[in-house]
Design an enzyme around this catalytic site. Sequence first.
Site, short mmCIF file in Angstrom:
data_model
loop_
_atom_site.label_atom_id
_atom_site.label_comp_id
_atom_site.label_asym_id
_atom_site.label_seq_id
_atom_site.Cartn_x
_atom_site.Cartn_y
_atom_site.Cartn_z
N PRO A 71 0.84 -1.20 0.00
CA PRO A 71 0.00 0.00 0.00
C PRO A 71 0.87 1.25 0.00
CG PRO A 71 0.09 -0.96 2.20
CD PRO A 71 0.79 -1.93 1.28
N MET A 72 0.55 2.19 -0.90
CA MET A 72 1.29 3.45 -0.97
C MET A 72 0.30 4.57 -1.27
SD MET A 72 4.72 2.36 -3.09
CE MET A 72 3.82 1.30 -4.26
N GLN A 89 -6.63 -1.22 3.19
CA GLN A 89 -5.81 -0.91 4.37
C GLN A 89 -6.34 0.32 5.10
OE1 GLN A 89 -1.81 0.95 4.74
NE2 GLN A 89 -1.12 -1.12 5.19
N CYS A 125 2.91 3.11 8.72
CA CYS A 125 3.19 4.39 8.04
C CYS A 125 4.01 5.29 8.94
CB CYS A 125 1.90 5.08 7.64
SG CYS A 125 2.18 6.67 6.84
N LYS A 173 0.15 -4.71 8.85
CA LYS A 173 1.45 -4.30 8.33
C LYS A 173 2.09 -3.35 9.34
CE LYS A 173 3.89 -2.61 4.23
NZ LYS A 173 4.64 -1.45 4.70
N ASN A 188 9.02 -7.08 3.71
CA ASN A 188 8.89 -5.85 2.92
C ASN A 188 10.11 -4.97 3.16
OD1 ASN A 188 7.09 -2.80 3.34
ND2 ASN A 188 7.66 -3.67 1.38
N ASP A 242 13.12 -2.87 0.29
CA ASP A 242 14.31 -2.95 -0.57
C ASP A 242 14.34 -4.15 -1.50
OD1 ASP A 242 15.08 -0.69 0.74
OD2 ASP A 242 16.68 -1.61 1.91
N GLY A 298 7.08 -2.23 -2.69
CA GLY A 298 6.47 -0.91 -2.72
C GLY A 298 7.13 0.02 -3.71
N ARG A 299 8.03 0.88 -3.21
CA ARG A 299 8.60 1.94 -4.05
C ARG A 299 9.28 1.44 -5.32
NH1 ARG A 299 12.44 4.67 -0.14
NH2 ARG A 299 12.45 2.56 0.71
#
Length: 332
Positions: free
Chosen positions: A17-18, A71, A101, A140, A203, A205, A227-228
């Site tokens: 989730p982002m 989420q 977050c 998470k 989660n 890298d 994610g990123r």
Amino acid sequence: MKIGNLQLRKHPLLLAPMEDVTDPSFRLLCKKYGADLMYTEFVSADALIRSIEKTQRKLKIFDEERPVAIQLYGKDIEAMVEAAKIAEQAKPELIDINFGCPVKKIATKGAGSGMLRDIPKMIDMTTQIVKAVNLPVTVKTRLGWDEDSKIIVDVAEQLQDTGIQALAIHGRTRAQMYNGEADWTLIGEVKNNPRMNIPIIGNGDITHPQKAKDYLDRYGVDALMIGRPTIGRPWIFREIRHYLETGELLDLPKIPEHVEMIREHLNNSIDWLGERRGILHMRRHLAISFKGLRDFRDLKIKMLRANTAEEVHACLNEIKDKYPNEISDVRS
């Protein structure tokens, strides 16, 4: 791997989730490239129970992107329980609680990773949400608040005892934000704790197929959440899955394929948000895409300043024509 009644393949790949990223336009693209489970953007419990339209839109799920987890985040237990009941009506496959977050405006108010400073409240909130809904509930979170409070091994046991069906762990503390390298050693400790029997999702890298396989082998997690590294590169799911199954690296896409991927994402975004907002939403992806191309600066600026779909598509056509044989490599 199973989360409640949701059956996923072995070592599934999850889209993290982002906020301002994982809306339906991006989730559909990641699904196309092989993501096994999607997460929505962060859904504020307070805004959801107040029926804020922008927040309610985040509950929209398309059949083509399933399975999807909604989420939720918030600091008030009653609001989170009520929000979970509302989210359940959108018929996601999972309800996920955001205890990870690190953003200041969320964490310092006691929500997101801020809950890592009040574990009794975290456990009470999770327990009540699990009891309130019929869907599987997942969490998470992070290793801890800071370097001196990496409490995840103990907290993971407590969260499991609430009845959650899976736990995703980002390998950083809140204090680290997204800086430095993610530390997976404690994620591995949680997974290898004989008391743990729910899926553990790692989660942080996962930037290359080789690293994905190395972390699966070294730490034994059940799934990977990415994610990123997906921003501007949603095909990372395809890369990783191919490598896990064959041990071979896929050729990176050429610029024309990348252009068509961006074009599809742009069209999805405009369909979802309208032309103006859809283009603004895309700028984060456009800024990262095509990184490393020679003599690209002026064309990149032109693309980022474009205000209409026609202008963006024209820039994409220029890129396609100018770099027909270039390889697209936006890896971190």
